[in-house]
Write an enzyme that holds these catalytic residues in place. Structure first.
Site, short mmCIF file in Angstrom:
data_model
loop_
_atom_site.label_atom_id
_atom_site.label_comp_id
_atom_site.label_asym_id
_atom_site.label_seq_id
_atom_site.Cartn_x
_atom_site.Cartn_y
_atom_site.Cartn_z
N HIS A 145 46.13 -41.97 -4.29
CA HIS A 145 45.58 -43.08 -4.67
C HIS A 145 43.94 -42.75 -4.44
O HIS A 145 43.67 -42.32 -3.12
CB HIS A 145 45.80 -44.56 -4.24
CG HIS A 145 47.09 -44.87 -4.87
ND1 HIS A 145 48.28 -44.47 -4.53
CD2 HIS A 145 47.22 -45.72 -5.91
CE1 HIS A 145 49.22 -45.01 -4.94
NE2 HIS A 145 48.71 -45.91 -5.92
N LYS A 172 52.52 -39.16 -8.83
CA LYS A 172 51.84 -40.48 -9.51
C LYS A 172 50.16 -40.13 -8.81
O LYS A 172 50.16 -40.01 -7.69
CB LYS A 172 52.27 -41.70 -8.79
CG LYS A 172 51.23 -42.85 -9.56
CD LYS A 172 51.88 -44.14 -8.88
CE LYS A 172 50.97 -45.28 -9.05
NZ LYS A 172 51.56 -46.56 -8.39
#
Length: 257
Positions: A145, A172
């Site tokens: 992230h 991700k």
């Protein structure tokens, strides 16, 4: 080039992106109630954001809540267990050893099908969790992230390749765009990864308002999951799940699905 991953009968990396709805409640009763509500919504996957849980430091309470959550969801909906730390946009502030122990304990009991572990925790921590996840025949998501920037395409691809090397079943990547060009960087990295480097499914998104298009276009560019909300969002830019489902289905039909 990318292969698929099967979880409870659902195939990730095939067809339209699957919709994941996070549960961000603090108390066990609220978590179970949210799970009951989700069964009537077009959710394909549920994520328990355990960093919001008020008793996260109590392993027995965590495992008991996980048991109740699985019971409420039934046998069909896949469940992701996630502890998102503050440096990665979450609520948890845990010592590394506690973070690892919690994830390993959850991996070792029935309930969650996939565990999310943070790339920023470093190789040693990630591998400690991933190895336990695989020993218990579950799937690992390694997630990265960037809440303040969008890295260059080369950096994002390199990061996803490293996640693959570290044993992720699904990679991700979430970034914060500062411009429309940043959104294009994310989509370009996704497409290049799918066409040239990925040998397993991936999840990518640009957050906030400018990044909404990235949450809708996964079937075109290669992201296998998109996150929607039922009430409170767990990250900026999430759409309500019903609206997200309608848009994804329209795009899917337009692509000939």
């Amino acid at each position: 080039m990318a292969t698929t991953v099967k979880v409870r009968g659902m195939i990730l990396g095939q067809g339209r992106p699957k919709i994941c709805v996070p549960i961000v409640a603090a108390a066990t009763a609220e978590i179970v109630a949210a799970a009951e509500e989700l069964k009537s919504l077009p959710a394909d996957i549920v994520e328990w954001r355990a960093d919001w849980y008020e008793d996260l430091a109590d392993l027995d309470r965590v495992l008991d809540t996980l048991r109740q959550l699985r019971q409420a969801l039934g046998e069909d909906l896949p469940l992701i267990f996630t502890i998102r730390t503050k440096k990665d946009g979450g609520q948890a502030d845990l010592p590394t050893d506690v973070y690892i122990a919690l994830c390993q304990a959850v991996a070792g009991v029935p309930g969650a099908d996939l565990l999310d572990v943070e790339f920023s925790a470093g190789r040693e921590t990630v591998m400690a969790v991933v190895e336990t996840v695989h020993q218990n025949e579950k799937k690992a998501i390694i997630s990265s992230h960037d809440f303040f920037r969008t890295p260059e395409v080369k950096e994002m691809i390199g990061r996803m390749q490293k996640m693959q090397e570290w044993g992720a079943d699904i990679t991700k990547t979430a970034v914060m765009p500062k411009s429309r060009k940043d959104v294009l960087k994310l989509l370009t990295a996704t497409l290049m990864m799918q066409e040239q480097y990925a040998d397993r499914p991936m999840i990518t998104m640009a957050m906030a308002g400018q990044g909404v298009i990235s949450r809708l276009s996964g079937e075109i560019f290669g992201s296998c999951v998109t996150f929607g909300c039922a009430g409170q969002a767990s990250a900026p830019g999430q759409l309500q799940v019903e609206e997200l489902d309608r848009i994804l289905e329209t795009i899917h039909r337009g692509l000939g699905g």
